[in-house]
Design an enzyme around this catalytic site. Structure first.
Site, PDB file in Angstrom:
ATOM      1  CG  ASP A 154      -5.493   8.583   7.023  1.00  0.00           C
ATOM      2  OD1 ASP A 154      -4.729   9.240   7.725  1.00  0.00           O
ATOM      3  OD2 ASP A 154      -6.630   8.983   6.717  1.00  0.00           O
ATOM      4  CD  GLU A 168      -3.036   1.013   0.279  1.00  0.00           C
ATOM      5  OE1 GLU A 168      -2.433   1.649  -0.606  1.00  0.00           O
ATOM      6  OE2 GLU A 168      -4.210   1.245   0.559  1.00  0.00           O
ATOM      7  CG  ASP A 169      -1.019   4.802  -1.386  1.00  0.00           C
ATOM      8  OD1 ASP A 169      -1.698   4.111  -0.581  1.00  0.00           O
ATOM      9  OD2 ASP A 169      -1.535   5.628  -2.147  1.00  0.00           O
ATOM     10  CG  PHE A 205      -3.626  15.459   2.014  1.00  0.00           C
ATOM     11  CD1 PHE A 205      -4.500  14.385   2.132  1.00  0.00           C
ATOM     12  CD2 PHE A 205      -3.219  15.852   0.750  1.00  0.00           C
ATOM     13  CE1 PHE A 205      -4.956  13.711   1.017  1.00  0.00           C
ATOM     14  CE2 PHE A 205      -3.675  15.182  -0.380  1.00  0.00           C
ATOM     15  CZ  PHE A 205      -4.547  14.115  -0.248  1.00  0.00           C
ATOM     16  NE  ARG A 264      -3.379   8.286  -8.816  1.00  0.00           N
ATOM     17  CZ  ARG A 264      -3.937   7.866  -7.687  1.00  0.00           C
ATOM     18  NH1 ARG A 264      -3.180   7.468  -6.681  1.00  0.00           N
ATOM     19  NH2 ARG A 264      -5.240   7.843  -7.546  1.00  0.00           N
TER      20      ARG A 264
END
Ligand code: IMP
Ligand code: MG
Length: 177
Positions: free
Chosen positions: A104, A100-101, A153, A166
Site C-alpha cells: 500500500d 507479501e499480500d 480497501f 482471510r
C-alpha cells in the site's frame, strides 16, 4: 455482495483470474531464478494463501520460510514495523524473494527489506499479489507484482478486515456506501 464485520464488499478478482496470474508470476520466477540460491520469505498472516498457490507452481529448487512482523503496541501498524520474528533460515549469500499480500504505502515492505539486508542476502526482491500505486510512497517498487489496483480497501484470499475475511477464496473490494 458479501459482508465482513460491519462492511459490505463486492467481487473484484475471481479465483480464475488470480490463479492465471499466479501461473505467469511462477513462470517468470522459474526462468529468472535458475541456478540461483532461492529462498522465499513469506510474511504472515496475509500472504499465506498467495504464497501457497504461488510456490506450488515454482519448479526451481528453493527454500521456504515464514516470518511475522512486530509493530509498536497501540499504534497503527503501518510504518511501525520494528522487528522480524521467526527468521531462523540463514539467508546470507542467497537470493531472497519476500512474499507479501499487498503493498500500500510501501512503508512496511521498505522496512522489511532494510531489516533483512543486515543478514547479507545476495539479492532481495519483493513479490506482492496486489500493489496500490496511488498510495505508494516508497523508494523502490516491488519487483514482482500480481495486480496493480486502485486505492480501494480489499479483503479475501489472505487479506483481512479486522482479522476476518482471510478465508475467502477470491478478492472483494469495499462497496461504496
Ligand atoms: P503499507 O505499509 O502501507 O504498504 O501496508 C501494508 C499492509 O497494510 C499490508 O500488509 C496489509 O496488512 C495492510 N493493507 C493495506 N491495504 C489493505 C487492504 O486494502 N486490505 C487489507 N489490508 C491492507
Ligand atoms: Mg499484511
Amino acid at each position: 455482495m458479501i459482508q465482513v464485520n460491519d462492511k459490505y464488499f463486492e467481487s473484484y478478482l475471481s479465483e480464475e483470474k488470480i490463479h492465471a496470474r499466479i501461473n505467469e508470476l511462477a513462470e517468470n520466477i522459474n526462468s529468472n531464478y535458475q541456478d540461483k540460491n532461492l529462498v522465499f520469505i513469506v510474511i504472515l498472516n496475509g500472504a499465506f494463501m498467495f504464497a501457497s498457490d504461488l510456490i506450488k507452481k515454482v519448479s526451481v529448487p528453493c527454500e521456504v520460510t515464514f516470518v511475522k512482523l512486530s509493530s509498536y503496541q497501540g499504534m497503527q501498524s503501518t510504518g511501525r514495523v520494528d522487528e522480524i520474528i521467526g527468521l531462523t533460515t540463514n539467508i546470507s549469500g542467497k537470493d531472497v524473494i519476500i512474499v507479501e499480500d499487498i503493498v500500500d504505502t510501501g512503508i512496511t515492505i521498505g522496512k522489511v527489506r532494510k531489516l533483512l539486508l543486515s543478514s547479507k542476502p545476495k539479492s532481495t526482491a519483493i513479490c506482492t499479489l496486489l500493489f496500490k500505486p496511488e498510495a505508494f510512497s516508497g523508494e523502490q517498487n516491488p519487483e514482482i507484482i500480481g495486480f496493480s489496483i486502485p486505492n480501494d480497501f480489499v479483503v479475501g484470499y489472505g487479506l483481512d478486515y479486522d482479522e476476518k475475511g482471510r478465508n475467502l477464496p477470491c478478492i472483494y473490494k469495499i462497496k461504496a456506501s
